[in-house]
Design a protein around this motif. Structure first.
Motif, PDB file in Angstrom:
ATOM      1  N   VAL A  44       0.865  -1.176   0.000  1.00  0.00           N
ATOM      2  CA  VAL A  44       0.000   0.000   0.000  1.00  0.00           C
ATOM      3  C   VAL A  44       0.898   1.221   0.000  1.00  0.00           C
ATOM      4  O   VAL A  44       1.877   1.278   0.732  1.00  0.00           O
ATOM      5  N   CYS A  45       0.582   2.190  -0.853  1.00  0.00           N
ATOM      6  CA  CYS A  45       1.367   3.426  -0.855  1.00  0.00           C
ATOM      7  C   CYS A  45       0.522   4.570  -1.405  1.00  0.00           C
ATOM      8  O   CYS A  45      -0.513   4.356  -2.013  1.00  0.00           O
ATOM      9  N   SER A  46       0.983   5.782  -1.161  1.00  0.00           N
ATOM     10  CA  SER A  46       0.316   6.943  -1.729  1.00  0.00           C
ATOM     11  C   SER A  46       0.868   7.187  -3.122  1.00  0.00           C
ATOM     12  O   SER A  46       2.053   6.990  -3.371  1.00  0.00           O
ATOM     13  N   LEU A  47      -0.004   7.599  -4.034  1.00  0.00           N
ATOM     14  CA  LEU A  47       0.399   7.889  -5.409  1.00  0.00           C
ATOM     15  C   LEU A  47       0.484   9.379  -5.677  1.00  0.00           C
ATOM     16  O   LEU A  47       1.346   9.842  -6.408  1.00  0.00           O
ATOM     17  N   SER A  48      -0.440  10.121  -5.113  1.00  0.00           N
ATOM     18  CA  SER A  48      -0.535  11.546  -5.392  1.00  0.00           C
ATOM     19  C   SER A  48      -1.267  12.226  -4.246  1.00  0.00           C
ATOM     20  O   SER A  48      -2.093  11.612  -3.585  1.00  0.00           O
ATOM     21  N   ASP A  49      -0.934  13.504  -4.017  1.00  0.00           N
ATOM     22  CA  ASP A  49      -1.700  14.249  -3.021  1.00  0.00           C
ATOM     23  C   ASP A  49      -2.687  15.204  -3.677  1.00  0.00           C
ATOM     24  O   ASP A  49      -3.554  15.753  -3.027  1.00  0.00           O
ATOM     25  N   THR A  50      -2.562  15.391  -4.999  1.00  0.00           N
ATOM     26  CA  THR A  50      -3.484  16.261  -5.734  1.00  0.00           C
ATOM     27  C   THR A  50      -3.841  15.604  -7.059  1.00  0.00           C
ATOM     28  O   THR A  50      -3.063  15.708  -7.992  1.00  0.00           O
ATOM     29  N   PRO A  51      -4.933  14.903  -7.161  1.00  0.00           N
ATOM     30  CA  PRO A  51      -5.881  14.566  -6.109  1.00  0.00           C
ATOM     31  C   PRO A  51      -5.299  13.480  -5.202  1.00  0.00           C
ATOM     32  O   PRO A  51      -4.414  12.728  -5.630  1.00  0.00           O
ATOM     33  N   PRO A  52      -5.800  13.353  -3.960  1.00  0.00           N
ATOM     34  CA  PRO A  52      -5.281  12.320  -3.070  1.00  0.00           C
ATOM     35  C   PRO A  52      -5.636  10.930  -3.602  1.00  0.00           C
ATOM     36  O   PRO A  52      -6.805  10.619  -3.809  1.00  0.00           O
ATOM     37  N   MET A  53      -4.602  10.132  -3.863  1.00  0.00           N
ATOM     38  CA  MET A  53      -4.812   8.776  -4.381  1.00  0.00           C
ATOM     39  C   MET A  53      -3.881   7.806  -3.667  1.00  0.00           C
ATOM     40  O   MET A  53      -2.761   8.160  -3.318  1.00  0.00           O
ATOM     41  N   MET A  54      -4.377   6.590  -3.477  1.00  0.00           N
ATOM     42  CA  MET A  54      -3.586   5.520  -2.875  1.00  0.00           C
ATOM     43  C   MET A  54      -3.610   4.308  -3.783  1.00  0.00           C
ATOM     44  O   MET A  54      -4.538   4.116  -4.557  1.00  0.00           O
ATOM     45  N   LEU A  55      -2.582   3.488  -3.647  1.00  0.00           N
ATOM     46  CA  LEU A  55      -2.466   2.232  -4.383  1.00  0.00           C
ATOM     47  C   LEU A  55      -2.476   1.099  -3.381  1.00  0.00           C
ATOM     48  O   LEU A  55      -1.759   1.146  -2.385  1.00  0.00           O
ATOM     49  N   ALA A  56      -3.300   0.103  -3.620  1.00  0.00           N
ATOM     50  CA  ALA A  56      -3.319  -1.114  -2.813  1.00  0.00           C
ATOM     51  C   ALA A  56      -3.274  -2.294  -3.776  1.00  0.00           C
ATOM     52  O   ALA A  56      -4.067  -2.350  -4.718  1.00  0.00           O
ATOM     53  N   CYS A  57      -2.345  -3.190  -3.576  1.00  0.00           N
ATOM     54  CA  CYS A  57      -2.188  -4.342  -4.478  1.00  0.00           C
ATOM     55  C   CYS A  57      -2.903  -5.558  -3.896  1.00  0.00           C
ATOM     56  O   CYS A  57      -2.567  -6.011  -2.807  1.00  0.00           O
ATOM     57  N   LEU A  58      -3.874  -6.058  -4.641  1.00  0.00           N
ATOM     58  CA  LEU A  58      -4.632  -7.240  -4.249  1.00  0.00           C
ATOM     59  C   LEU A  58      -4.504  -8.297  -5.332  1.00  0.00           C
ATOM     60  O   LEU A  58      -4.406  -7.970  -6.517  1.00  0.00           O
ATOM     61  N   HIS A  59      -4.530  -9.555  -4.928  1.00  0.00           N
ATOM     62  CA  HIS A  59      -4.437 -10.658  -5.884  1.00  0.00           C
ATOM     63  C   HIS A  59      -5.721 -10.730  -6.702  1.00  0.00           C
ATOM     64  O   HIS A  59      -6.825 -10.596  -6.167  1.00  0.00           O
ATOM     65  N   ARG A  60      -5.580 -10.927  -8.000  1.00  0.00           N
ATOM     66  CA  ARG A  60      -6.762 -10.969  -8.883  1.00  0.00           C
ATOM     67  C   ARG A  60      -7.740 -12.068  -8.526  1.00  0.00           C
ATOM     68  O   ARG A  60      -8.933 -11.956  -8.774  1.00  0.00           O
ATOM     69  N   ALA A  61      -7.245 -13.157  -7.975  1.00  0.00           N
ATOM     70  CA  ALA A  61      -8.128 -14.276  -7.625  1.00  0.00           C
ATOM     71  C   ALA A  61      -8.665 -14.161  -6.204  1.00  0.00           C
ATOM     72  O   ALA A  61      -9.408 -15.021  -5.757  1.00  0.00           O
ATOM     73  N   GLY A  62      -8.313 -13.089  -5.490  1.00  0.00           N
ATOM     74  CA  GLY A  62      -8.766 -12.920  -4.113  1.00  0.00           C
ATOM     75  C   GLY A  62     -10.266 -12.717  -4.020  1.00  0.00           C
ATOM     76  O   GLY A  62     -10.892 -12.133  -4.910  1.00  0.00           O
ATOM     77  N   SER A  63     -10.849 -13.161  -2.933  1.00  0.00           N
ATOM     78  CA  SER A  63     -12.306 -13.078  -2.790  1.00  0.00           C
ATOM     79  C   SER A  63     -12.796 -11.654  -2.524  1.00  0.00           C
ATOM     80  O   SER A  63     -13.960 -11.347  -2.779  1.00  0.00           O
ATOM     81  N   ALA A  64     -11.949 -10.762  -2.019  1.00  0.00           N
ATOM     82  CA  ALA A  64     -12.374  -9.390  -1.711  1.00  0.00           C
ATOM     83  C   ALA A  64     -12.380  -8.492  -2.947  1.00  0.00           C
ATOM     84  O   ALA A  64     -13.131  -7.519  -3.000  1.00  0.00           O
TER      85      ALA A  64
END
Length: 84
Positions: free
Chosen positions: A50-70
């Motif tokens: 998980v990390c921040s990508l930008s503050d303008t606009p505020p964006m975050m990146l979260a890496c999830l497995h494609r086969a994950g149930s969530a």
């Protein structure tokens, strides 16, 4: 890569870039919990990427497995929450 649209801040409030930067400096954990709400209720997953990508606009990146149930529920809702 799958992208979610940047939703408006709740109640029309703006997210201040400086406050976002300060908040993103604080997490020192190796893991975070990403949660969302799908048609069948709440879902969550523990992630290490998980990390921040930008503050303008505020964006975050979260890496999830494609086969994950969530992932399908989070994609369908178009929003997620990160808890460090």
């Amino acid at each position: 890569m799958t992208q979610l649209a940047t939703p408006p801040a709740p109640d029309g409030a703006e997210i201040d870039a400086q406050a976002f930067r300060q908040a993103m400096r604080r997490p020192a954990n190796a893991v975070a919990v990403v949660t969302g709400t799908g048609p069948e209720g709440r879902v969550g997953v523990t992630v290490t990427a998980v990390c921040s990508l930008s503050d303008t606009p505020p964006m975050m990146l979260a890496c999830l497995h494609r086969a994950g149930s969530a992932l399908p529920a989070i994609l369908q809702s178009g929003a997620f929450c990160v808890d460090f």
